[in-house]
Motif scaffolding. Structure first.
Motif, PDB file in Angstrom:
ATOM      1  N   GLY A   1       0.800  -1.235   0.000  1.00 35.63           N
ATOM      2  CA  GLY A   1       0.000   0.000   0.000  1.00 35.63           C
ATOM      3  C   GLY A   1       0.826   1.274   0.000  1.00 35.63           C
ATOM      4  O   GLY A   1       0.301   2.367   0.193  1.00 35.63           O
ATOM      5  N   SER A   2       2.122   1.163  -0.269  1.00 32.35           N
ATOM      6  CA  SER A   2       2.962   2.370  -0.226  1.00 32.35           C
ATOM      7  C   SER A   2       2.865   3.195  -1.512  1.00 32.35           C
ATOM      8  O   SER A   2       3.405   4.301  -1.582  1.00 32.35           O
ATOM      9  CB  SER A   2       4.426   1.976   0.031  1.00 32.35           C
ATOM     10  OG  SER A   2       4.856   1.095  -0.978  1.00 32.35           O
ATOM     11  N   GLY A   3       2.192   2.643  -2.518  1.00 34.55           N
ATOM     12  CA  GLY A   3       1.992   3.411  -3.757  1.00 34.55           C
ATOM     13  C   GLY A   3       2.781   2.889  -4.948  1.00 34.55           C
ATOM     14  O   GLY A   3       2.924   3.579  -5.960  1.00 34.55           O
ATOM     15  N   LYS A   4       3.256   1.684  -4.863  1.00 32.16           N
ATOM     16  CA  LYS A   4       4.081   1.123  -5.960  1.00 32.16           C
ATOM     17  C   LYS A   4       3.281   1.063  -7.261  1.00 32.16           C
ATOM     18  O   LYS A   4       3.748   1.514  -8.306  1.00 32.16           O
ATOM     19  CB  LYS A   4       4.566  -0.301  -5.592  1.00 32.16           C
ATOM     20  CG  LYS A   4       5.369  -0.363  -4.311  1.00 32.16           C
ATOM     21  CD  LYS A   4       5.871  -1.759  -4.014  1.00 32.16           C
ATOM     22  CE  LYS A   4       4.777  -2.755  -3.678  1.00 32.16           C
ATOM     23  NZ  LYS A   4       4.084  -2.524  -2.415  1.00 32.16           N
ATOM     24  N   GLY A   5       2.078   0.486  -7.157  1.00 34.81           N
ATOM     25  CA  GLY A   5       1.263   0.294  -8.363  1.00 34.81           C
ATOM     26  C   GLY A   5       0.835   1.620  -8.961  1.00 34.81           C
ATOM     27  O   GLY A   5       0.916   1.835 -10.179  1.00 34.81           O
ATOM     28  N   THR A   6       0.387   2.539  -8.096  1.00 32.47           N
ATOM     29  CA  THR A   6      -0.115   3.843  -8.563  1.00 32.47           C
ATOM     30  C   THR A   6       0.969   4.576  -9.359  1.00 32.47           C
ATOM     31  O   THR A   6       0.718   5.089 -10.457  1.00 32.47           O
ATOM     32  CB  THR A   6      -0.524   4.694  -7.331  1.00 32.47           C
ATOM     33  OG1 THR A   6      -1.434   3.928  -6.554  1.00 32.47           O
ATOM     34  CG2 THR A   6      -1.123   6.003  -7.726  1.00 32.47           C
ATOM     35  N   ASN A   7       2.164   4.616  -8.816  1.00 30.35           N
ATOM     36  CA  ASN A   7       3.239   5.358  -9.486  1.00 30.35           C
ATOM     37  C   ASN A   7       3.775   4.621 -10.709  1.00 30.35           C
ATOM     38  O   ASN A   7       4.096   5.246 -11.719  1.00 30.35           O
ATOM     39  CB  ASN A   7       4.354   5.664  -8.489  1.00 30.35           C
ATOM     40  CG  ASN A   7       3.921   6.729  -7.515  1.00 30.35           C
ATOM     41  OD1 ASN A   7       3.822   7.917  -7.866  1.00 30.35           O
ATOM     42  ND2 ASN A   7       3.596   6.321  -6.283  1.00 30.35           N
TER      43      ASN A   7
ATOM     44  N   THR B   1       0.042   4.931   7.547  1.00 30.01           N
ATOM     45  CA  THR B   1      -0.437   5.436   6.244  1.00 30.01           C
ATOM     46  C   THR B   1      -0.800   4.262   5.342  1.00 30.01           C
ATOM     47  O   THR B   1      -1.851   4.257   4.687  1.00 30.01           O
ATOM     48  CB  THR B   1       0.679   6.281   5.571  1.00 30.01           C
ATOM     49  OG1 THR B   1       1.173   7.193   6.522  1.00 30.01           O
ATOM     50  CG2 THR B   1       0.191   6.991   4.342  1.00 30.01           C
ATOM     51  N   MET B   2       0.080   3.264   5.340  1.00 30.52           N
ATOM     52  CA  MET B   2      -0.184   2.107   4.453  1.00 30.52           C
ATOM     53  C   MET B   2      -1.480   1.409   4.887  1.00 30.52           C
ATOM     54  O   MET B   2      -2.307   1.046   4.048  1.00 30.52           O
ATOM     55  CB  MET B   2       0.985   1.114   4.511  1.00 30.52           C
ATOM     56  CG  MET B   2       2.295   1.706   4.005  1.00 30.52           C
ATOM     57  SD  MET B   2       3.576   0.498   3.666  1.00 30.52           S
ATOM     58  CE  MET B   2       4.159   0.031   5.265  1.00 30.52           C
ATOM     59  N   LEU B   3      -1.652   1.264   6.214  1.00 33.54           N
ATOM     60  CA  LEU B   3      -2.842   0.571   6.713  1.00 33.54           C
ATOM     61  C   LEU B   3      -4.106   1.321   6.281  1.00 33.54           C
ATOM     62  O   LEU B   3      -5.053   0.724   5.741  1.00 33.54           O
ATOM     63  CB  LEU B   3      -2.767   0.472   8.251  1.00 33.54           C
ATOM     64  CG  LEU B   3      -3.957  -0.178   8.927  1.00 33.54           C
ATOM     65  CD1 LEU B   3      -4.086  -1.640   8.517  1.00 33.54           C
ATOM     66  CD2 LEU B   3      -3.825  -0.100  10.463  1.00 33.54           C
ATOM     67  N   ALA B   4      -4.087   2.638   6.479  1.00 30.26           N
ATOM     68  CA  ALA B   4      -5.277   3.427   6.131  1.00 30.26           C
ATOM     69  C   ALA B   4      -5.562   3.307   4.639  1.00 30.26           C
ATOM     70  O   ALA B   4      -6.720   3.092   4.216  1.00 30.26           O
ATOM     71  CB  ALA B   4      -5.049   4.883   6.515  1.00 30.26           C
ATOM     72  N   ARG B   5      -4.518   3.385   3.818  1.00 32.65           N
ATOM     73  CA  ARG B   5      -4.741   3.321   2.360  1.00 32.65           C
ATOM     74  C   ARG B   5      -5.256   1.946   1.933  1.00 32.65           C
ATOM     75  O   ARG B   5      -6.126   1.839   1.076  1.00 32.65           O
ATOM     76  CB  ARG B   5      -3.439   3.638   1.611  1.00 32.65           C
ATOM     77  CG  ARG B   5      -3.073   5.118   1.700  1.00 32.65           C
ATOM     78  CD  ARG B   5      -1.837   5.405   0.880  1.00 32.65           C
ATOM     79  NE  ARG B   5      -1.383   6.776   1.075  1.00 32.65           N
ATOM     80  CZ  ARG B   5      -0.246   7.257   0.594  1.00 32.65           C
ATOM     81  NH1 ARG B   5       0.548   6.486  -0.114  1.00 32.65           N
ATOM     82  NH2 ARG B   5       0.096   8.506   0.799  1.00 32.65           N
ATOM     83  N   LEU B   6      -4.679   0.924   2.556  1.00 30.40           N
ATOM     84  CA  LEU B   6      -5.095  -0.436   2.156  1.00 30.40           C
ATOM     85  C   LEU B   6      -6.536  -0.719   2.571  1.00 30.40           C
ATOM     86  O   LEU B   6      -7.304  -1.334   1.819  1.00 30.40           O
ATOM     87  CB  LEU B   6      -4.161  -1.490   2.778  1.00 30.40           C
ATOM     88  CG  LEU B   6      -2.770  -1.565   2.164  1.00 30.40           C
ATOM     89  CD1 LEU B   6      -1.897  -2.554   2.920  1.00 30.40           C
ATOM     90  CD2 LEU B   6      -2.838  -1.963   0.684  1.00 30.40           C
ATOM     91  N   LEU B   7      -6.907  -0.242   3.772  1.00 26.88           N
ATOM     92  CA  LEU B   7      -8.289  -0.488   4.225  1.00 26.88           C
ATOM     93  C   LEU B   7      -9.263   0.243   3.312  1.00 26.88           C
ATOM     94  O   LEU B   7     -10.336  -0.274   2.980  1.00 26.88           O
ATOM     95  CB  LEU B   7      -8.464  -0.061   5.680  1.00 26.88           C
ATOM     96  CG  LEU B   7      -7.756  -0.966   6.698  1.00 26.88           C
ATOM     97  CD1 LEU B   7      -7.895  -0.429   8.108  1.00 26.88           C
ATOM     98  CD2 LEU B   7      -8.291  -2.404   6.616  1.00 26.88           C
TER      99      LEU B   7
END
Ligand SMILES: Nc1ncnc2c1ncn2[C@@H]1O[C@H](COP(=O)(O)OP(=O)(O)OP(=O)(O)O)[C@@H](O)[C@H]1O
Ligand SMILES: O=c1ccn([C@@H]2O[C@H](COP(=O)(O)O)[C@@H](O)[C@H]2O)c(=O)[nH]1
Length: 554
Positions: free
Chosen positions: A370-376, A476-482
């Motif tokens: 959820g750190s943003g790997k896919g998005t970027n 941050t990762m937890l919030a984004r993943l949820l």
């Protein structure tokens, strides 16, 4: 007819008739009572039949009890053998082996007794009772073989050791399940060796477990044998403990001889009589794919080590192939049609060998879940013409593919936040790269997840130019993943799986990032800020990198 059911007079009826002939009236009441007590022949026959059933049941029960007792005693003795073997770090070798030989002899006596009860047409009834003993014995013999010869015991060696003059079948399943218990014991030995500061012994344990894991992973992927998956997980955790122990003894060891290259081997020349990873001399095949070299890499070159590996695979093969052979023609035809519809491992060995992997520019994209790997990565594709390969997406796709032999395995690993055996993931990545022969730039997202994967990719595909690392706090990762979990439909976007993924990330993936950092390959991007802000930072890093790569190429 009085006193008979089938026309035959009973003894009492005969005695009554003869008393009547003699006119002996006084005897009559006694004889009448006697006749009333005596069972009729049908009743007699039923009683006899029940008697025979009772005897058969008693005999079956006794035989079963004897097998259970022998099985328990053998299991206990095998555990004692293991216990005695593990004292090898504290006691003289001869004493340990003498002790173990004595216990082994006792175990064989018990096996002989048990085998006697396992002969004949009813033998199969008791196999279930005999199995725990056989598996524990295989484990004990495996520990012995490892300690004495540094080799993986073969199924043939197990059978040969059971020299009891009676046949005692060791099934492929027994063999696989028996040897897959070895890591726990090897790990115990390793802990004792650490206590003694015996670095070489710890290294041998680690290599042995890696070979075993590689072999079992392949068998597991191919057949998913019941019981093996659980053991594979235990193996993973034993291996992890051993790796930690090894590197805690020598923290810089993974980076010796040039970053990840030094990771799997002892660094120096291995002794000829020890198991070793085939790639330890850095001679891994570049751009050459798997092929038979892959197997040599997995199991080293020592002939007996190869024998052990072959035995493991033969058992796995037998478990997979035998049931297949037993299928009807109709089943086989259906299966082959399904496979033709959805072939996944689609490139031939020859095509893999010819593909110029080494000429490709690969950038790994790492960071926590959820750190943003896919998005970027998706946006980098638009701006720089990369082909984006997400290892997680490839695995999910393979999992869903009808008739995938890895489907169940992948499903389990993903839900549990564990790392799928690297042979599967690298196979999928290699396929996907070969699907884009025209492209020279690949962003490989969410891979490598551990040091073993990193090394295997380097050896069988190519070296990454750089690693884009998204640094992100867990909250941050937890919030984004949820948040993503509300719509993603992913089996691992839930609190329980997310926690497990965080653990795997901290234990397995962070060390990869650290190792790449020591090689100077990391480009760090902070994930804080809006999507656009983070991408702007990412873009700048990649633009600079490509400028450098292109300059270098000129
Ligand atoms: N900078 C950002 N600010 C807010 N939300 C973001 C940001 N970057 C990504 N997200 C969102 O966070 C979630 C996770 O992002 P993404 O899927 O890119 O992570 P990932 O690292 O690829 O995850 P995984 O490893 O689980 O595949 C997505 O829903 C995405 O839209
Ligand atoms: O190299 C890899 C990459 C991924 N996995 C498994 O897939 C899930 C999801 O991965 P994402 O990158 O978050 O999409 C991951 O938790 C692992 O279980 C893997 O095994 N190996």
């Amino acid at each position: 007819m009085e006193g008979t059911d089938n026309g035959t007079a009973t003894a009492a009826a005969k005695r009554r008739a003869s008393a009547a002939d003699r006119g002996d009236k006084a005897a009559r009441p006694r004889l009448d009572a006697e006749a009333a007590d005596e069972p009729s022949p049908r009743k007699q026959a039923v009683l006899e039949a029940f008697g025979a059933y009772r005897d058969a049941l008693d005999a079956h029960h006794d035989q079963r009890e004897r097998v259970i007792k022998c099985s328990r005693d053998i299991t206990a003795l095998s555990k004692k053998m293991i216990f005695a073997l593990l004292r090898i770090t504290q006691e003289p070798l001869e004493k340990v082996f003498r002790d173990v030989q004595g216990k082994h002899k006792q175990a064989l006596d018990l096996f002989r007794k048990m085998a006697a009860d396992l002969q004949g047409s009813d033998a199969a009834k008791y196999n279930r009772q005999a199995t725990p003993a056989i598996q524990e014995y295989i484990e004990a013999m495996g520990v012995w073989r490892f300690l004495e010869h540094n080799q993986l015991i073969t199924k043939q060696q197990v059978e040969d050791s059971l020299d009891i003059g009676l046949p005692l079948p060791v099934t492929d399943e027994d063999y696989l399940l028996g040897i897959s218990d070895l890591p726990g014991e090897v790990n115990r030995y390793c802990i004792n060796a650490i206590g003694k500061g015996d670095h070489e012994a710890v290294r041998r344990c680690l290599e042995f477990m890696r070979h075993l894991k590689a072999g079992i992973s392949v068998v597991l992927c191919a057949c998913g044998a019941k019981g093996l998956l659980k053991k594979a997980e235990v193996l993973d955790s034993s291996l992890e403990k051993t790796e930690k122990a090894y590197y805690s003894m020598s923290p810089l060891r993974p980076l010796r001889a040039g970053g990840l290259r030094g990771y799997t081997s002892s660094g120096g020349r291995p002794k000829p009589d020890t198991l070793r990873m085939g790639q330890s001399d850095g001679g891994g095949k570049k751009g050459g794919g798997g092929g038979s070299g892959g197997w040599r890499n997995l199991f080293g070159f020592h002939p007996l080590a190869v024998l052990g590996a072959a035995s493991l695979l033969a058992s796995g093969y037998a478990m997979i192939y035998r049931p297949y052979k037993a299928w009807s023609d109709e089943q086989r035809e259906k299966r082959s049609k399904q496979q033709q519809q959805a072939p996944k491992i689609k490139h031939t060995e020859e095509a893999i060998a010819k593909f110029p992997f080494a000429q490709k520019s690969v950038v790994f994209v790492l960071g926590g879940p959820g750190s943003g790997k896919g998005t970027n990565s998706a946006r980098l594709v638009e701006d720089f013409g990369f082909v984006h390969l997400s290892a997680g997406d490839l695995l999910r796709e393979e999992q869903k593919r009808p008739d995938s032999q890895y489907g169940k395995l992948i499903e389990h690993y993903i839900r549990e936040g564990l790392i799928v055996p690297h042979e599967v993931t690298i196979g999928l990545l290699r396929n996907a790269m070969m699907d884009h022969p025209e492209c020279d730039r690949f962003l490989i997202d969410g891979f490598p997840r551990n040091l073993v994967q990193a090394k295997a990719f380097e050896d069988t595909v190519c070296q990454a130019k750089k690693v884009l690392f998204f640094e992100c706090p867990e909250e941050t990762m937890l919030a984004r993943l949820l948040d993503r979990g509300k719509t993603s439909g992913r089996s691992d976007d839930n609190v329980e799986s997310i926690r497990k993924r965080f653990r795997t990330y901290a234990n397995d993936t962070k060390p990869v990032i650290d190792a790449f950092a020591k090689e100077g390959k990391i480009l760090t991007v902070s994930c804080q800020g809006s999507v656009d802000d983070v991408y702007a930072k990412t873009r700048a890093q990649v633009a600079e990198l490509l400028g450098t790569i292109e300059k270098k190429a000129e």
